[in-house]
Design a protein around this motif. Structure first.
Motif, PDB file in Angstrom:
ATOM      1  N   ASP A 527      25.907  -3.003 -46.784  1.00  0.00           N
ATOM      2  CA  ASP A 527      26.934  -3.398 -47.744  1.00  0.00           C
ATOM      3  C   ASP A 527      27.686  -2.193 -48.296  1.00  0.00           C
ATOM      4  O   ASP A 527      28.884  -2.267 -48.572  1.00  0.00           O
ATOM      5  CB  ASP A 527      26.300  -4.175 -48.899  1.00  0.00           C
ATOM      6  N   PRO A 531      30.285  -2.375 -44.306  1.00  0.00           N
ATOM      7  CA  PRO A 531      30.524  -3.822 -44.481  1.00  0.00           C
ATOM      8  C   PRO A 531      31.477  -4.342 -43.409  1.00  0.00           C
ATOM      9  O   PRO A 531      32.321  -3.609 -42.882  1.00  0.00           O
ATOM     10  CB  PRO A 531      31.165  -3.892 -45.872  1.00  0.00           C
ATOM     11  N   GLY A 532      31.318  -5.613 -43.097  1.00  0.00           N
ATOM     12  CA  GLY A 532      32.222  -6.240 -42.145  1.00  0.00           C
ATOM     13  C   GLY A 532      32.028  -5.806 -40.714  1.00  0.00           C
ATOM     14  O   GLY A 532      32.935  -5.924 -39.891  1.00  0.00           O
ATOM     15  N   ASP A 566      30.123 -11.111 -42.379  1.00  0.00           N
ATOM     16  CA  ASP A 566      30.282  -9.842 -41.674  1.00  0.00           C
ATOM     17  C   ASP A 566      30.570 -10.053 -40.192  1.00  0.00           C
ATOM     18  O   ASP A 566      31.395  -9.350 -39.599  1.00  0.00           O
ATOM     19  CB  ASP A 566      29.034  -8.973 -41.857  1.00  0.00           C
TER      20      ASP A 566
END
Length: 722
Positions: A527, A531-532, A566
């Motif tokens: 995180d 992230p993602g 994500d």
């Protein structure tokens, strides 16, 4: 015999099913219970997550079955197939670790233990609290007393070491105790409170000794205590603590006479006579500590050995056997003994001692020590044995070693003074890198077909899947520590890859309670820094899986949603569908059938975004078949049996044609239970028999036991249809 539709019996059945979800057969039973509860209640009922909610569901079922004979009959048939936890397995009698050959004094403490163990039972637990500084022999005293009392405890002597990282996890400790009582991993309840309940049940009616060694606090041991009349618990700790009613037994330094007596046993009278001049200083430095006396014995036993004088400062740079500062005569005798033994080491052994002790590895082998010291494994193995002979390391009995806390503190201080910060950091980094190589190599060997296994190459390889999973299980606690170390050193990529490599262990061997802290670090790292991304999605999915298995469903849901988020942002269609599918599986556990179905529908639609040339295209038919099975399970929970059978039959055709025996059997079981929900016993029986045949060559003991129970229901039903 207990009436099967009494409130007590219904509560017992719900509790037994809830605590039995450690294996797939147990999870099947949980889903079946939820579907039946919905049918009995006439509405959706949330799955209970604690004792209060379980009681509320039991009351609801009790009220409804007493007003409807058909529902009462359906519940009775179901309850007859639920194995109830009873007195527990009768395995080989568990025993304590080995005691020492020479044991001196402690007569008063032994008498106090004898008295507490023989105290007439009055409803209060028999508990003694042995306390004394490290190295005073408290653990040895507990073990020695236990072996003297074998006849008093014919059902066995349980031992739990509460020292070191991860030992404060009560769930893991309870798992160890249940294994010692003979319970296989597949039957150990996933939730800590269920493990505690199972342990108390199994302890009741048995005559057992329970030794809780190196306890840190009352909170740590309180869930492990039982009032069973045949159980005597000995708690070993450095200092007494409040919060537990126990007989305090203080263990102090040995008197000079007893110290001399122990040394004489260890080295013999001629050596004691030869060392007469040095003896007063040795006794003073050892401070009555049995550990320090044992560490000093080899120097007294060898006439040519150096008997160190009393140093006056902390360890400095070490370049071989020589005299320099150390703890004074009134310091910790364990640390003083470590300093005395350390100063007599050859430089190569001293270096291994310092660098391996820089981090609190629960138990390490020669491979890890070799990486810490940057030497060959065979050389490390030789030097570790040398350190164990000098009592600077403890052998764990499986070819591994560990430090006493005070000895490791000495090693760490010596490394800081001798090797410097850069060399110390490099040693820890090399060790972490070793555990990363081990974990990645094992993960790739355990699940070579999985896109969840970490990418990249590893110099460590394994012969087969079983060996790889076993390696991960053996090193589980060290891998958790490696994750902590990597986070501390800012090695974010190492944190991510180590946590990804834990997936086969979570999937194949559990250990969810042990690995949970590392998975939390992984998700936090993702995180904050990535992230993602696909990696972030994978780490949240692993954490969601573990929280689900531990029945911490409220915590699992946001992790499953984070995984889906994500994966979607990363454009990883297969991972996105998998995360949404997992949320649906969580909903099945929660008996939220419509929401589960909606998740599986959504995941099915997401898979449509995978083109013929895209990643995951080859796996698409199988992924869709699995979702068809899951949709069938959700529809069964909703009571829509015709639609459920249609979905399950579609999945079954695929698994039969692809030759997947295990998934064929799982789907046949779902179909059979769907028929049983409708009282269609004749239709269910051949499906059960086919599932049993499909699993004949699989190692699926619990699934087979579940199927045999279903078969008995088919043969002995005699129930009204509808």
């Amino acid at each position: 015999m207990l009436d099967p539709i009494s409130l007590a019996a219904i509560t017992g059945v719900l509790g037994a099913v809830g605590s039995g979800m450690a294996n797939e057969a147990g999870r099947w039973a949980w889903e079946s219970t939820g579907g039946l509860v919905r049918r009995i209640a006439g509405r959706e009922v949330a799955a209970p997550t604690n004792a209060e909610q379980m009681t509320a569901v039991a009351r609801l079922v009790h009220e409804r079955v007493h007003s409807d004979p058909q529902l009462a009959h359906a519940w009775t048939l179901f309850a007859q197939g639920v194995p109830m936890p009873g007195a527990g397995p009768r395995a080989e009698r568990p025993c304590l670790p080995a005691s020492v050959r020479f044991f001196t004094d402690r007569q008063e403490a032994l008498k106090r233990l004898d008295k507490e163990a023989a105290r007439p039972f009055d409803g209060s637990p028999r508990v003694a609290l042995l306390h004394g500084p490290e190295g005073m022999g408290t653990s040895t005293l507990a073990v020695h007393w236990g072996w003297r009392q074998v006849d008093r405890f014919p059902d066995g002597q349980l031992y739990a070491d509460l020292r070191g990282p991860g030992a404060s996890d009560i769930g893991a400790v309870l798992s160890s105790l249940l294994r010692q009582l003979g319970l296989p991993d597949e039957e150990i309840p996933p939730a800590t409170e269920d493990r505690a309940d199972r342990f108390r049940r199994y302890a009741a009616g048995r005559r057992l000794l329970l030794v809780l060694d190196h306890a840190q606090s009352a909170a740590q041991i309180r869930p492990l205590l039982t009032s069973a009349p045949g159980v005597f618990t000995v708690v070993v700790t450095r200092r007494p603590f409040t919060g537990v009613d126990a007989l305090p037994v203080q263990v102090g330094p040995l008197a000079k006479r007893d110290a001399v007596h122990l040394l004489t046993h260890l080295v013999g009278k001629p050596a004691m006579s030869a060392a007469k001049a040095a003896l007063p200083a040795v006794l003073d430095r050892c401070g009555g500590s049995p550990y320090a006396l044992r560490a000093a014995a080899p120097r007294l036993a060898t006439p040519s050995a150096e008997v160190p004088p009393v140093p006056d400062s902390d360890p400095g740079p070490h370049s071989g056997p020589r005299h320099h500062g150390g703890p004074g005569p009134h310091s910790d005798p364990v640390r003083a003994a470590a300093e005395d033994s350390y100063r007599l080491l050859a430089p190569d052994a001293a270096r291994v001692y310092r660098l391996t002790g820089l981090y609190d590895w629960p138990a390490f082998d020669a491979a890890a020590a070799a990486r810490a010291a940057d030497i060959e494994r065979t050389e490390a193995a030789r030097l570790l044995e040398e350190l164990a002979e000098a009592l600077l390391l403890e052998r764990t009995g499986d070819g591994r070693y560990r430090y006493r806390p005070a000895v490791r503190a000495h090693a760490e201080a010596a490394a800081a003074a001798t090797d410097g910060i850069a060399a110390c950091s490099a040693a820890v980094s090399r060790t972490v890198e070793w555990y990363l190589h081990l974990a990645v190599g094992a993960a790739q060997a355990a699940l070579p077909e999985s896109w969840r296994a970490p990418s990249g190459t590893s110099p460590v390889s394994y012969a087969d899947r079983g060996e790889a999973v076993s390696a991960l299980a053996t090193e589980a606690r060290n891998l958790v520590q490696a994750v902590y170390a990597a986070e501390e050193f800012g090695h974010r990529d190492t944190v991510v890859r180590l946590c990804q490599a834990l997936w086969p262990l979570l999937l194949k061997a559990g250990q969810h309670d042990v690995l949970l802290p590392a998975l939390r670090v992984g998700a936090r790292t993702a995180d904050t820094h990535i992230p993602g991304t696909r990696a972030a999605g994978a780490l949240h999915a692993q954490l969601a899986h573990t929280l689900t298995e531990l029945r911490r469903w409220d915590e699992a849901e946001p992790e499953a949603r984070a995984a889906a988020r994500d994966e979607r942002v990363a454009g990883h269609v297969r991972g996105h569908a998998s995360a949404v599918e997992f949320l649906g599986l969580l909903r099945l556990r929660q008996w939220r059938w419509q929401e589960a179905y909606d998740c599986f529908e959504e995941a099915y639609g997401i898979l449509d975004g995978i083109g013929p040339a895209d990643e995951g295209a080859r796996d698409l038919p199988r992924a869709r078949a699995l979702l068809e099975r899951h949709r069938g399970r959700a529809l069964r929970g909703l009571g829509r049996r015709d639609e459920a059978r249609e979905r399950l039959e579609r999945a079954l055709r695929f698994f039969r044609e692809s030759g997947e025996a295990y998934n064929t059997a799982r789907t046949l079981t779902d179909l059979a239970e769907t028929h049983l929900d409708g009282g269609e016993f004749a239709a269910a029986l051949p499906l059960v028999d086919e599932a049993i045949a499909a699993l004949a060559r699989e190692k699926a003991a619990y699934q087979l036991a579940h199927l045999r129970t279903l078969r008995e229901r088919c043969l002995n039903s005699g129930a009204p249809q509808g």
